[in-house]
Write a protein that holds these residues in place. Sequence first.
Motif, mmCIF file in Angstrom:
data_model
loop_
_atom_site.group_PDB
_atom_site.id
_atom_site.type_symbol
_atom_site.label_atom_id
_atom_site.label_comp_id
_atom_site.label_asym_id
_atom_site.label_seq_id
_atom_site.Cartn_x
_atom_site.Cartn_y
_atom_site.Cartn_z
ATOM 1 N N GLN A 107 0.808 -1.210 0.000
ATOM 2 C CA GLN A 107 0.000 0.000 0.000
ATOM 3 C C GLN A 107 0.844 1.264 0.000
ATOM 4 O O GLN A 107 0.445 2.297 -0.507
ATOM 5 C CB GLN A 107 -0.918 0.005 1.238
ATOM 6 C CG GLN A 107 -1.860 -1.193 1.308
ATOM 7 C CD GLN A 107 -2.793 -1.266 0.126
ATOM 8 O OE1 GLN A 107 -3.333 -0.261 -0.316
ATOM 9 N NE2 GLN A 107 -2.969 -2.469 -0.419
ATOM 10 N N ASP A 108 2.022 1.219 0.576
ATOM 11 C CA ASP A 108 2.839 2.420 0.704
ATOM 12 C C ASP A 108 4.302 2.030 0.629
ATOM 13 O O ASP A 108 4.667 0.860 0.676
ATOM 14 C CB ASP A 108 2.539 3.114 2.045
ATOM 15 C CG ASP A 108 2.927 4.597 1.996
ATOM 16 O OD1 ASP A 108 3.471 5.022 0.959
ATOM 17 O OD2 ASP A 108 2.703 5.298 2.997
ATOM 18 N N ILE A 109 5.149 3.055 0.534
ATOM 19 C CA ILE A 109 6.588 2.814 0.434
ATOM 20 C C ILE A 109 7.110 2.268 1.752
ATOM 21 O O ILE A 109 6.636 2.615 2.833
ATOM 22 C CB ILE A 109 7.327 4.122 0.059
ATOM 23 C CG1 ILE A 109 8.814 3.846 -0.219
ATOM 24 C CG2 ILE A 109 7.154 5.164 1.148
ATOM 25 C CD1 ILE A 109 9.054 3.026 -1.441
ATOM 26 N N ASP A 110 8.061 1.376 1.680
ATOM 27 C CA ASP A 110 8.768 0.876 2.850
ATOM 28 C C ASP A 110 10.187 0.553 2.404
ATOM 29 O O ASP A 110 10.483 0.539 1.206
ATOM 30 C CB ASP A 110 8.054 -0.336 3.459
ATOM 31 C CG ASP A 110 7.889 -1.477 2.463
ATOM 32 O OD1 ASP A 110 8.754 -1.638 1.583
ATOM 33 O OD2 ASP A 110 6.897 -2.202 2.559
ATOM 34 N N PRO A 111 11.101 0.317 3.348
ATOM 35 C CA PRO A 111 12.494 0.075 2.962
ATOM 36 C C PRO A 111 12.680 -1.088 1.992
ATOM 37 O O PRO A 111 13.535 -1.031 1.106
ATOM 38 C CB PRO A 111 13.178 -0.202 4.307
ATOM 39 C CG PRO A 111 12.361 0.562 5.301
ATOM 40 C CD PRO A 111 10.955 0.448 4.815
ATOM 41 N N VAL A 152 12.726 5.277 -12.530
ATOM 42 C CA VAL A 152 12.621 4.511 -11.277
ATOM 43 C C VAL A 152 13.256 5.284 -10.124
ATOM 44 O O VAL A 152 12.695 5.371 -9.023
ATOM 45 C CB VAL A 152 13.293 3.132 -11.432
ATOM 46 C CG1 VAL A 152 13.299 2.390 -10.090
ATOM 47 C CG2 VAL A 152 12.592 2.296 -12.482
ATOM 48 N N LEU A 153 14.417 5.890 -10.363
ATOM 49 C CA LEU A 153 15.133 6.599 -9.305
ATOM 50 C C LEU A 153 14.353 7.810 -8.815
ATOM 51 O O LEU A 153 14.311 8.086 -7.601
ATOM 52 C CB LEU A 153 16.512 7.025 -9.803
ATOM 53 C CG LEU A 153 17.514 5.885 -10.046
ATOM 54 C CD1 LEU A 153 18.778 6.417 -10.713
ATOM 55 C CD2 LEU A 153 17.855 5.187 -8.733
ATOM 56 N N ARG A 154 13.734 8.558 -9.728
ATOM 57 C CA ARG A 154 12.964 9.741 -9.316
ATOM 58 C C ARG A 154 11.735 9.350 -8.510
ATOM 59 O O ARG A 154 11.368 10.021 -7.527
ATOM 60 C CB ARG A 154 12.582 10.555 -10.552
ATOM 61 C CG ARG A 154 13.785 11.309 -11.153
ATOM 62 C CD ARG A 154 13.530 11.821 -12.533
ATOM 63 N NE ARG A 154 14.763 12.422 -13.087
ATOM 64 C CZ ARG A 154 15.014 12.551 -14.386
ATOM 65 N NH1 ARG A 154 14.117 12.123 -15.288
ATOM 66 N NH2 ARG A 154 16.148 13.099 -14.798
ATOM 67 N N THR A 155 11.108 8.241 -8.904
ATOM 68 C CA THR A 155 9.973 7.754 -8.118
ATOM 69 C C THR A 155 10.418 7.352 -6.717
ATOM 70 O O THR A 155 9.787 7.702 -5.714
ATOM 71 C CB THR A 155 9.326 6.544 -8.817
ATOM 72 O OG1 THR A 155 8.860 6.931 -10.109
ATOM 73 C CG2 THR A 155 8.163 6.000 -7.997
ATOM 74 N N THR A 156 11.532 6.654 -6.660
ATOM 75 C CA THR A 156 12.055 6.212 -5.368
ATOM 76 C C THR A 156 12.466 7.401 -4.505
ATOM 77 O O THR A 156 12.234 7.421 -3.293
ATOM 78 C CB THR A 156 13.265 5.280 -5.578
ATOM 79 O OG1 THR A 156 12.902 4.230 -6.467
ATOM 80 C CG2 THR A 156 13.738 4.683 -4.258
ATOM 81 N N GLU A 170 11.289 10.421 0.732
ATOM 82 C CA GLU A 170 10.988 11.598 1.558
ATOM 83 C C GLU A 170 9.925 11.288 2.606
ATOM 84 O O GLU A 170 9.833 11.977 3.617
ATOM 85 C CB GLU A 170 10.516 12.753 0.659
ATOM 86 C CG GLU A 170 11.580 13.284 -0.285
ATOM 87 C CD GLU A 170 12.769 13.860 0.465
ATOM 88 O OE1 GLU A 170 12.555 14.464 1.537
ATOM 89 O OE2 GLU A 170 13.910 13.684 -0.006
ATOM 90 N N ARG A 171 9.138 10.244 2.357
ATOM 91 C CA ARG A 171 8.066 9.900 3.295
ATOM 92 C C ARG A 171 8.520 8.908 4.366
ATOM 93 O O ARG A 171 7.768 8.604 5.286
ATOM 94 C CB ARG A 171 6.868 9.310 2.537
ATOM 95 C CG ARG A 171 6.303 10.245 1.469
ATOM 96 C CD ARG A 171 4.858 9.920 1.132
ATOM 97 N NE ARG A 171 4.685 8.557 0.651
ATOM 98 C CZ ARG A 171 4.809 8.183 -0.625
ATOM 99 N NH1 ARG A 171 5.137 9.092 -1.549
ATOM 100 N NH2 ARG A 171 4.610 6.943 -0.992
ATOM 101 N N LEU A 172 9.739 8.382 4.222
ATOM 102 C CA LEU A 172 10.249 7.451 5.227
ATOM 103 C C LEU A 172 10.838 8.215 6.409
ATOM 104 O O LEU A 172 11.471 9.254 6.223
ATOM 105 C CB LEU A 172 11.326 6.550 4.626
ATOM 106 C CG LEU A 172 10.864 5.459 3.657
ATOM 107 C CD1 LEU A 172 12.069 4.685 3.139
ATOM 108 C CD2 LEU A 172 9.878 4.508 4.313
#
Length: 413
Positions: A320-324, A349-353, A358-360
């Motif tokens: 559902q969301d970004i995680d490590p 891919v890098l720009r998306t990552t 920033e949200r981590l």
Amino acid sequence: MSQAQLAGHDLSDSYISLIESGKRTPTPAVLKLLAERLGCTPEYLSEGIEPEQRAHVEVRARHCELALLAGRAQIALDGFEEVIAADDNADLTLRARWGRAAALEELDRTGEAIAAFEELRELAERDAGRTSWLPSVIALTRCYHAVGDLGQAVALGERALGRLTELGVTCGVDLAEVARVMLLAYLDRSDTGRARELTAHLTGEREPAVAYQEASERALAEGALGDALYLADQALAIASTTARSRAEARLKVAAARALIRGENPDSERALGLLGTAMPDLSGDEATACAIETARALVSLGRLDEAITSLRTALAEPPRQDIDPITAQAQLVLAQAELARDDREAALTVLRTTSAQLERLPASRATASLARELGDLFDAAGDGASATAAYRRALESVGLRPTSHTTAQALADH
């Protein structure tokens, strides 16, 4: 020492006499007093063996079990005989008697093994609150089949299978063993109908440890304490084996990481370790293993395989969301795209990552990801994004520019 001397001023001669004749059992306090006067330990008086000797016998019993598992049945048998003769502890003696019966079976002394297992079955049926008859009946099913007594083998096998089914055991070593022997016995009697009927019920796909635990709880609820204890022990054995396998798999993943990174990577060896680790992992740990596998494939130039593996890891299960873990997979994906000279795909891919990082929350894991992101941006020729990623790495471990001027100088550099 006379009874009067042993009794002293605290006890009567007649009480000592009653203890000697087995008509009285001394209290713990009296046992301690008598032991002091006799110059021994209370344990020796109550059990006939010193604690150190008991510990030695218990270790000996475990060594015998290991010998049996290693195929050294005669050594195991000799040792179990010694344990039975040396100790009168009921639990340890029972364990040694079981080992002796199993060793006899292993040595093809099947008639003696049947006699030994029958004694264990009778004991279990007399004392169902302490012992389960299931393991001895399963062993007897196997032994009677081995000597050609198909009627007894089927009768006992059906009894064991009925009890396992009643308790909800639809998988695991007990069900597998009794069902295997019953199938062979049915076929030996040319009863293919019963054999096929049995195979139709062998569809359990549950986790064995969970199945045994739930079966133990059912047995406990109905008051069958012997079955409850046996099934709980089976669940613990399976769970501990699974835990050991998982620990070894995690070690292999860590070793593979060490082999892949740095100069002169040994990616072939890493790939072998990762392949054997994967079956024992699940969830995020399985995904991490897939990521390291892709990293090894990239190092070996097997780029299409790496990209396919990563896209599968990112899709299953959907997150559902970004995680490590997801960020790490995306970074390796970008690395693979760069390796096949698709700079634009890598930058996408890098720009998306980068946006997702920033949200981590700030942490060492985030710092490590941001540093790797910076390296990949630099390799892709995007210096400004690389600098921003390096700054994010520093901030994630608590290091910030001391002033706006310093921050601008770092960005300009």
